[in-house]
Every structure is written in structure tokens, then in C-alpha cells.
Motif scaffolding. Structure first.
Motif, short mmCIF file in Angstrom:
data_model
loop_
_atom_site.label_atom_id
_atom_site.label_comp_id
_atom_site.label_asym_id
_atom_site.label_seq_id
_atom_site.Cartn_x
_atom_site.Cartn_y
_atom_site.Cartn_z
N GLU A 148 -24.12 10.64 -3.11
CA GLU A 148 -22.74 10.81 -1.31
C GLU A 148 -22.68 12.57 -1.89
OE1 GLU A 148 -20.29 7.76 -1.13
OE2 GLU A 148 -22.04 5.78 -1.53
N ALA A 149 -22.25 13.17 -0.88
CA ALA A 149 -21.18 13.94 -0.88
C ALA A 149 -20.91 14.71 0.02
CB ALA A 149 -22.68 15.41 -0.95
N GLN A 150 -19.50 15.18 0.09
CA GLN A 150 -18.31 15.47 1.23
C GLN A 150 -18.93 17.17 0.89
OE1 GLN A 150 -14.69 13.95 1.88
NE2 GLN A 150 -13.64 15.93 0.89
N VAL A 151 -18.60 18.05 2.03
CA VAL A 151 -18.80 18.98 1.84
C VAL A 151 -18.30 19.51 3.07
CG1 VAL A 151 -20.53 21.11 1.74
CG2 VAL A 151 -21.34 18.92 1.44
N ILE A 152 -16.28 20.30 2.79
CA ILE A 152 -16.21 20.98 3.71
C ILE A 152 -16.09 22.12 4.04
CG2 ILE A 152 -13.64 21.02 4.15
CD1 ILE A 152 -13.55 18.60 2.57
N SER A 153 -16.86 23.00 5.50
CA SER A 153 -17.11 24.34 5.23
C SER A 153 -17.14 25.01 6.96
CB SER A 153 -18.48 24.67 4.33
OG SER A 153 -18.99 26.11 5.07
N ASP A 154 -16.55 25.95 6.95
CA ASP A 154 -16.38 26.41 8.16
C ASP A 154 -17.68 26.89 8.78
OD1 ASP A 154 -13.84 25.52 8.51
OD2 ASP A 154 -12.94 27.61 8.50
N ASP A 155 -18.63 27.02 8.07
CA ASP A 155 -20.33 27.02 8.70
C ASP A 155 -20.61 26.01 9.37
OD1 ASP A 155 -20.15 29.25 6.96
OD2 ASP A 155 -21.38 28.51 4.96
N PHE A 156 -19.76 24.93 9.32
CA PHE A 156 -20.11 23.63 9.77
C PHE A 156 -19.40 24.12 11.72
CE2 PHE A 156 -20.31 20.99 5.93
CZ PHE A 156 -21.45 21.60 5.66
N LYS A 157 -18.45 25.14 11.67
CA LYS A 157 -18.29 25.14 13.09
C LYS A 157 -19.35 25.31 14.50
CE LYS A 157 -13.52 27.21 11.73
NZ LYS A 157 -12.81 28.17 11.90
N GLY A 158 -18.17 24.55 15.13
CA GLY A 158 -19.68 23.94 16.48
C GLY A 158 -20.82 23.99 16.69
N LYS A 159 -21.48 23.42 15.41
CA LYS A 159 -22.90 22.58 14.69
C LYS A 159 -22.81 20.86 14.88
CE LYS A 159 -24.72 26.40 11.82
NZ LYS A 159 -23.44 27.30 12.51
N PRO A 219 -23.94 17.62 13.84
CA PRO A 219 -23.82 16.41 12.13
C PRO A 219 -25.14 16.76 12.34
CG PRO A 219 -23.31 14.88 13.97
CD PRO A 219 -23.19 16.17 14.69
N LEU A 220 -26.15 17.00 12.49
CA LEU A 220 -28.29 17.28 12.15
C LEU A 220 -28.06 18.17 11.96
CD1 LEU A 220 -30.58 16.46 11.86
CD2 LEU A 220 -31.16 16.40 14.30
N ALA A 221 -27.33 19.29 12.25
CA ALA A 221 -27.46 20.94 12.07
C ALA A 221 -27.16 21.14 11.02
CB ALA A 221 -26.83 21.86 13.14
N ARG A 222 -25.48 20.65 10.63
CA ARG A 222 -24.70 20.59 9.54
C ARG A 222 -25.32 20.64 8.47
NH1 ARG A 222 -18.39 18.79 10.80
NH2 ARG A 222 -18.01 19.91 13.09
N HIS A 223 -26.12 18.89 8.04
CA HIS A 223 -26.76 18.66 7.27
C HIS A 223 -28.90 19.56 7.24
CE1 HIS A 223 -25.56 13.59 8.11
NE2 HIS A 223 -24.73 14.61 8.02
N ARG A 224 -28.95 20.06 8.09
CA ARG A 224 -29.73 20.73 7.46
C ARG A 224 -29.48 21.78 6.79
NH1 ARG A 224 -32.60 20.63 13.73
NH2 ARG A 224 -34.34 18.65 12.96
N LEU A 225 -28.31 22.70 7.15
CA LEU A 225 -28.06 23.74 6.40
C LEU A 225 -26.97 22.94 4.61
CD1 LEU A 225 -24.22 25.03 8.47
CD2 LEU A 225 -26.95 26.12 7.54
N VAL A 226 -27.12 21.75 4.59
CA VAL A 226 -26.59 21.08 3.38
C VAL A 226 -28.11 21.07 2.74
CG1 VAL A 226 -25.49 19.71 1.83
CG2 VAL A 226 -24.94 20.38 3.72
N LEU A 230 -30.38 22.50 -1.27
CA LEU A 230 -31.10 21.88 -1.92
C LEU A 230 -32.85 21.61 -2.02
CD1 LEU A 230 -29.16 18.86 -1.45
CD2 LEU A 230 -28.86 20.59 -3.46
N GLY A 231 -33.56 22.99 -1.45
CA GLY A 231 -34.93 22.94 -1.85
C GLY A 231 -35.62 21.79 -1.72
N ASP A 232 -36.62 22.16 -2.60
CA ASP A 232 -37.84 20.73 -2.82
C ASP A 232 -37.04 20.06 -3.24
OD1 ASP A 232 -37.63 22.32 -5.28
OD2 ASP A 232 -39.83 22.47 -4.91
N LYS A 233 -35.99 19.79 -3.98
CA LYS A 233 -35.34 19.27 -4.39
C LYS A 233 -35.04 17.66 -3.55
CE LYS A 233 -34.51 21.24 -7.98
NZ LYS A 233 -35.58 21.55 -9.62
N MET A 234 -34.93 17.77 -2.25
CA MET A 234 -34.50 16.63 -1.25
C MET A 234 -36.04 15.76 -1.30
SD MET A 234 -31.63 15.96 -0.57
CE MET A 234 -32.76 14.64 1.06
N GLY A 235 -35.69 14.86 -1.46
CA GLY A 235 -37.44 14.20 -1.38
C GLY A 235 -37.50 13.36 -2.81
#
Length: 80
Positions: A30-41, A43-50, A54-59
């Protein structure tokens, strides 16, 4: 994989983000990420940024990652 490594990867890919990661079994996190990179995005776009940090580590090494993504303003309003 461990929470500190995931936190470091997210922070490296999203400079200035505040990141907290938990997970005890080495594959579910579980991760909590706080970033202004998320402004105007949405949830799906925010998750894609995170996920992009992580690259190929996901999955693979990271089987599951539950995310809570907030802007600085949203975090302040929530008292975080």
C-alpha cells in the motif's frame, strides 16, 4: 521487494513527492503518494504516473499495489 525500495523508486521518478509505503509479505503493498504532479488529473491518470516509476516491477516483483494519491492541497485538507 520491500517498502523502502518501492518508496525510493517512486521518489526518484516523482521528485518532490512525499511517499509512504507499507507491506509485510514482499509482494502486496500500500502506498500513499502526495504530489502536485496530480493536480487536475483523474485517479487513473494519477495511478499511471506512480506505476510508471516502478516500470516492469509492477505485475512481477510487485504483485499488487494499493494507491492513495493526493495533491499537497488535498493532503492538507485531510490533515496529512
Amino acid at each position: 521487494m520491500n517498502p523502502d525500495t518501492i518508496r525510493s523508486m517512486i521518489e526518484a521518478g516523482m521528485p518532490g513527492a512525499r511517499v509512504a509505503v507499507q507491506g509485510d509479505d514482499g509482494v502486496h503493498f500500500e502506498a500513499q503518494v502526495i504530489s502536485d504532479d496530480f493536480k487536475g488529473k483523474l485517479p487513473l491518470a494519477r495511478h499511471r504516473l506512480v506505476y510508471a516509476t516502478l516500470g516492469d516491477k509492477m505485475g512481477g516483483e510487485i504483485h499488487a499495489l494499493a494507491l492513495k494519491t493526493l495533491t499537497q492541497e488535498e493532503a492538507a485538507a485531510a490533515g496529512r
